[in-house]
Design a protein around this motif. Structure first.
Motif, PDB file in Angstrom:
ATOM      1  N   MET A 170     -21.753  -1.305  67.085  1.00  0.00           N
ATOM      2  CA  MET A 170     -20.714  -2.310  66.839  1.00  0.00           C
ATOM      3  C   MET A 170     -21.106  -3.412  65.849  1.00  0.00           C
ATOM      4  SD  MET A 170     -17.962  -1.256  67.980  1.00  0.00           S
ATOM      5  CE  MET A 170     -16.950  -2.663  67.540  1.00  0.00           C
ATOM      6  N   PRO A 171     -22.352  -3.910  65.869  1.00  0.00           N
ATOM      7  CA  PRO A 171     -22.660  -4.983  64.920  1.00  0.00           C
ATOM      8  C   PRO A 171     -22.429  -4.599  63.451  1.00  0.00           C
ATOM      9  CG  PRO A 171     -24.318  -4.933  66.636  1.00  0.00           C
ATOM     10  CD  PRO A 171     -23.459  -3.710  66.828  1.00  0.00           C
ATOM     11  N   GLY A 172     -22.500  -3.322  63.118  1.00  0.00           N
ATOM     12  CA  GLY A 172     -22.254  -2.925  61.718  1.00  0.00           C
ATOM     13  C   GLY A 172     -20.904  -2.263  61.527  1.00  0.00           C
ATOM     14  N   ALA A 173     -20.091  -2.224  62.574  1.00  0.00           N
ATOM     15  CA  ALA A 173     -18.823  -1.466  62.514  1.00  0.00           C
ATOM     16  C   ALA A 173     -17.778  -2.203  61.676  1.00  0.00           C
ATOM     17  CB  ALA A 173     -18.291  -1.260  63.937  1.00  0.00           C
ATOM     18  N   PRO A 174     -16.846  -1.459  61.079  1.00  0.00           N
ATOM     19  CA  PRO A 174     -15.779  -2.115  60.319  1.00  0.00           C
ATOM     20  C   PRO A 174     -14.877  -2.945  61.243  1.00  0.00           C
ATOM     21  CG  PRO A 174     -15.656   0.300  60.124  1.00  0.00           C
ATOM     22  CD  PRO A 174     -16.735   0.006  61.094  1.00  0.00           C
ATOM     23  N   ASP A 175     -14.267  -3.995  60.681  1.00  0.00           N
ATOM     24  CA  ASP A 175     -13.341  -4.825  61.478  1.00  0.00           C
ATOM     25  C   ASP A 175     -12.181  -3.994  62.028  1.00  0.00           C
ATOM     26  OD1 ASP A 175     -14.920  -6.894  60.692  1.00  0.00           O
ATOM     27  OD2 ASP A 175     -13.401  -7.914  59.480  1.00  0.00           O
ATOM     28  N   SER A 176     -11.856  -2.890  61.345  1.00  0.00           N
ATOM     29  CA  SER A 176     -10.707  -2.067  61.774  1.00  0.00           C
ATOM     30  C   SER A 176     -10.955  -1.385  63.110  1.00  0.00           C
ATOM     31  CB  SER A 176     -10.420  -0.966  60.757  1.00  0.00           C
ATOM     32  OG  SER A 176     -10.382  -1.465  59.483  1.00  0.00           O
ATOM     33  N   LEU A 177     -12.181  -1.417  63.593  1.00  0.00           N
ATOM     34  CA  LEU A 177     -12.471  -0.765  64.881  1.00  0.00           C
ATOM     35  C   LEU A 177     -12.601  -1.786  65.998  1.00  0.00           C
ATOM     36  CD1 LEU A 177     -13.265   1.874  66.435  1.00  0.00           C
ATOM     37  CD2 LEU A 177     -15.653   1.234  66.015  1.00  0.00           C
ATOM     38  N   LYS A 178     -11.818  -1.578  67.059  1.00  0.00           N
ATOM     39  CA  LYS A 178     -11.997  -2.353  68.298  1.00  0.00           C
ATOM     40  C   LYS A 178     -12.338  -1.325  69.359  1.00  0.00           C
ATOM     41  CE  LYS A 178     -11.566  -6.415  70.473  1.00  0.00           C
ATOM     42  NZ  LYS A 178     -11.930  -6.106  71.818  1.00  0.00           N
ATOM     43  N   ASP A 232     -16.671 -10.677  67.353  1.00  0.00           N
ATOM     44  CA  ASP A 232     -17.141 -10.804  65.971  1.00  0.00           C
ATOM     45  C   ASP A 232     -15.989 -10.500  64.993  1.00  0.00           C
ATOM     46  OD1 ASP A 232     -19.177 -11.652  64.357  1.00  0.00           O
ATOM     47  OD2 ASP A 232     -20.018  -9.672  64.057  1.00  0.00           O
ATOM     48  N   GLY A 233     -16.263  -9.815  63.878  1.00  0.00           N
ATOM     49  CA  GLY A 233     -15.220  -9.548  62.886  1.00  0.00           C
ATOM     50  C   GLY A 233     -14.613 -10.861  62.397  1.00  0.00           C
ATOM     51  N   ALA A 234     -13.300 -10.861  62.217  1.00  0.00           N
ATOM     52  CA  ALA A 234     -12.626 -12.067  61.690  1.00  0.00           C
ATOM     53  C   ALA A 234     -12.847 -13.270  62.609  1.00  0.00           C
ATOM     54  CB  ALA A 234     -11.139 -11.785  61.527  1.00  0.00           C
ATOM     55  N   ALA A 235     -12.880 -13.046  63.926  1.00  0.00           N
ATOM     56  CA  ALA A 235     -13.080 -14.173  64.861  1.00  0.00           C
ATOM     57  C   ALA A 235     -14.468 -14.781  64.673  1.00  0.00           C
ATOM     58  CB  ALA A 235     -12.906 -13.703  66.304  1.00  0.00           C
ATOM     59  N   GLY A 236     -15.447 -13.936  64.398  1.00  0.00           N
ATOM     60  CA  GLY A 236     -16.818 -14.400  64.244  1.00  0.00           C
ATOM     61  C   GLY A 236     -17.044 -15.167  62.948  1.00  0.00           C
ATOM     62  N   ARG A 237     -16.130 -14.991  61.990  1.00  0.00           N
ATOM     63  CA  ARG A 237     -16.310 -15.669  60.701  1.00  0.00           C
ATOM     64  C   ARG A 237     -15.704 -17.076  60.670  1.00  0.00           C
ATOM     65  NH1 ARG A 237     -15.719 -10.222  59.189  1.00  0.00           N
ATOM     66  NH2 ARG A 237     -13.486 -10.362  58.835  1.00  0.00           N
ATOM     67  N   THR A 241      -8.451  -8.861  67.438  1.00  0.00           N
ATOM     68  CA  THR A 241      -9.370  -9.992  67.241  1.00  0.00           C
ATOM     69  C   THR A 241     -10.307  -9.776  66.055  1.00  0.00           C
ATOM     70  OG1 THR A 241      -9.318 -10.353  69.615  1.00  0.00           O
ATOM     71  CG2 THR A 241     -11.108 -11.408  68.420  1.00  0.00           C
ATOM     72  N   ARG A 242     -10.813  -8.552  65.921  1.00  0.00           N
ATOM     73  CA  ARG A 242     -11.773  -8.296  64.832  1.00  0.00           C
ATOM     74  C   ARG A 242     -11.064  -8.199  63.473  1.00  0.00           C
ATOM     75  NH1 ARG A 242     -16.546  -6.362  65.419  1.00  0.00           N
ATOM     76  NH2 ARG A 242     -16.276  -4.566  64.049  1.00  0.00           N
ATOM     77  N   MET A 243      -9.822  -7.767  63.499  1.00  0.00           N
ATOM     78  CA  MET A 243      -9.065  -7.647  62.238  1.00  0.00           C
ATOM     79  C   MET A 243      -8.586  -9.004  61.748  1.00  0.00           C
ATOM     80  SD  MET A 243      -8.356  -4.564  60.994  1.00  0.00           S
ATOM     81  CE  MET A 243      -6.689  -4.472  60.358  1.00  0.00           C
ATOM     82  N   PHE A 244      -7.987  -9.774  62.669  1.00  0.00           N
ATOM     83  CA  PHE A 244      -7.257 -10.973  62.237  1.00  0.00           C
ATOM     84  C   PHE A 244      -7.693 -12.256  62.937  1.00  0.00           C
ATOM     85  CE2 PHE A 244      -3.907  -7.487  61.899  1.00  0.00           C
ATOM     86  CZ  PHE A 244      -4.123  -7.279  60.551  1.00  0.00           C
TER      87      PHE A 244
END
Ligand SMILES: Cc1cc2nc3c(=O)[nH]c(=O)nc-3n(C[C@H](O)[C@H](O)[C@H](O)COP(=O)(O)OP(=O)(O)OC[C@H]3O[C@@H](n4cnc5c(N)ncnc54)[C@H](O)[C@@H]3O)c2cc1C
Length: 466
Positions: free
Chosen positions: A235-243, A358-363, A152-155
């Protein structure tokens, strides 16, 4: 058989090319079962469609006979919406197939496909469609409700990666919805669940990925609180690559878990990393440096191994009850309420599942799809999971009491795929400011509310029936 079901069977017989099952037919007993054994229904007829023409025939005939109709893909609806008493089940389990254009990074899959159907095809070319974490879940229900998972955070969510839907609507027509055709329907189908018709084909975008670095561990005692504090701040500052998911539960009594922590309240950590290994290792070691970690694992695994690793933990036929919500932030009081609830968990399989989206889903802008809230990144699912029907009252009460205690801290909203069957009053909450638009699309495509066994959006001028 009641009269309308009798009429329906007569209308289908001889024309329907799939398999029709009535209560007296052999195979009916297994065919009527769905994943959640809390939901025991006796449909009057199960229509296992062979193709789109069967779906059209079933929809038209059931509408004409006025028969209550459920639609089933993987049968994993926690609420039990994919079955009904005395009515019709449109069962899509014979429509399980996927194909891909690897060069274009696109796939199509049929409306009855499971997540595993899709993954096994796309992984042949090292590609992925972002979806859920258990391969026997139906892609139909999961994608239509939104679809969260490791990627989810990546894509983004599953529904963020859909480019087109083909569906049979309530009048039996075949309709295509995409960014260019029936744009309102396309918007509504991305998060709106089964409200608008039977989706017979999904067209989706794929992404390159074939392996993952996965680390897991358990923490107990005061470390549960310390880990949750660290997680909510990191988590709020973590890279998208991390779930990084955390489940609060009683540590399992299995050989992989040290005897000293079995059955104790614990935080179960799972960190999946999809980027450069060096940075992933740093993130994982940082997490492991807080508190004492038991049963630590860290390994690189195939995407298919990741997608199937939890399959046996959520078997068909156990009893499940759920309640879910979002938090903008997890304050100490909220964490304390969760931790305090652990010793009284009535079943060893029950979990408080926590994920940070968040991540890609949050954008993705809130107005772009019908899917609910993207601004409250902490999602919680209270999932009670037990075996003995005698435990029903205790397990349901534990979830309800904990939910009530946590509710004031939640941001209003709910992910429809994590709702139980007794929460129809929360459906408008799931769509917030998108509710009026949902009602408009529903009223256009399903004015009589034929598709009502779902997290239901009541069309204008329709009365609630069941
Ligand atoms: C073990 C397990 C793991 C899960 N993991 C995740 C996860 O990682 N991420 C996540 O987001 N969710 C997850 N879920 C929740 C899941 O998304 C929902 O339970 C979803 O409804 C399951 O889809 P299904 O097709 O199996 O359900 P079904 O019970 O078959 O259907 C559920 C609903 O979807 C509708 N529907 C299904 N297919 C179609 C179709 N083709 N056309 C129109 N309507 C259709 C049905 O009418 C019904 O209302 C999980 C659930 C379970 C039980």
């Amino acid at each position: 058989m009641s009269t309308p079901i009798h009429e329906l069977f007569a209308a289908l017989r001889g024309k329907f090319t799939g398999h029709l099952l009535r209560p007296e037919d052999s195979g009916y007993g297994d065919a009527r079962k769905i994943w959640n054994a809390m939901v025991e229904r006796q449909p009057g007829l199960i229509a296992r469609c062979a193709d789109v023409a069967d779906v059209q025939l079933a929809v038209k005939s059931a509408a004409a006979a006025g028969v209550l109709t459920a639609v089933r893909c993987g049968g994993h609806s926690l609420a039990g919406f994919s079955s009904c008493d005395d009515g019709l089940v449109i069962d899509l389990s014979r429509m399980r197939s996927a194909s891909m254009d690897a060069a274009a990074r696109r796939a199509r899959f049929a409306g009855g496909s499971l997540l595993g159907t899709v993954d096994t095809v796309t992984q042949q070319a090292g590609l992925v469609f972002p979806a859920g974490v258990v391969s026997h879940t139906g892609a139909g229900g999961l994608v239509l409700g939104g679809g969260t998972g490791w990627l989810t955070r990546m894509f983004g969510l599953s529904c963020d990666n859909v480019e087109g839907f083909t569906l049979v609507t309530a009048d039996g027509s075949i309709v295509h919805a995409s960014g260019r055709e029936n744009a309102d329907l396309f918007w509504a189908l991305r998060g709106g669940g089964g409200n608008f018709g039977v989706v017979t084909e999904f067209e989706v975008r794929l992404h390159p990925l074939n392996s993952v670095l996965l680390a897991t561990s358990y923490c107990i005692g005061d470390d549960i609180f310390r880990i949750l504090r660290d997680w909510r701040e990191f988590m709020p500052g973590a890279p998208d690559s991390l779930k990084w998911n955390i489940s609060l539960r009683l540590a399992p009594s299995t050989p992989a878990i040290p005897a000293e922590i079995r059955g104790k309240p614990a935080a179960s950590l799972s960190l999946a990393w999809f980027g450069e290994p060096e940075e992933g290792n740093r993130c994982i070691e940082r997490a492991f440096s807080i508190g004492k970690h038991f049963a630590r694992t860290k390994e690189t695994m195939s995407f298919l191994a990741l997608q199937t690793m939890a399959d046996a933990d959520f078997p068909h036929g156990r009893r499940y009850y759920t309640k879910s919500g979002y938090f903008t932030a997890l304050d100490d009081r909220t964490v304390q309420i969760m931790v305090d609830a652990l010793p009284s968990i009535p079943s060893p399989n029950t979990q408080i599942e926590l994920a940070y989206l968040d991540g890609a889903a949050g954008r993705v802008a809130a107005s772009e799809t019908a899917f609910g809230d993207r601004s409250a990144p902490f999602i919680m699912n209270l999932l009670a999971d037990w075996v003995d029907p005698k435990g029903d009252a205790a397990n349901v009460a534990w979830v309800r009491d904990l939910f009530a205690a946590l509710r004031p801290a939640m941001k209003p909203g709910v992910y429809v795929n994590f709702m139980s069957g007794d929460e129809q009053d929360r459906v408008p909450e799931a769509y917030h400011e998108r509710w009026e638009r949902m009602v408009k699309v529903k009223s256009h495509y399903d004015p009589t509310n034929f598709f009502r066994l779902n997290q239901n959006v009541l069309p204008k001028n329709a009365q609630r029936k069941e």
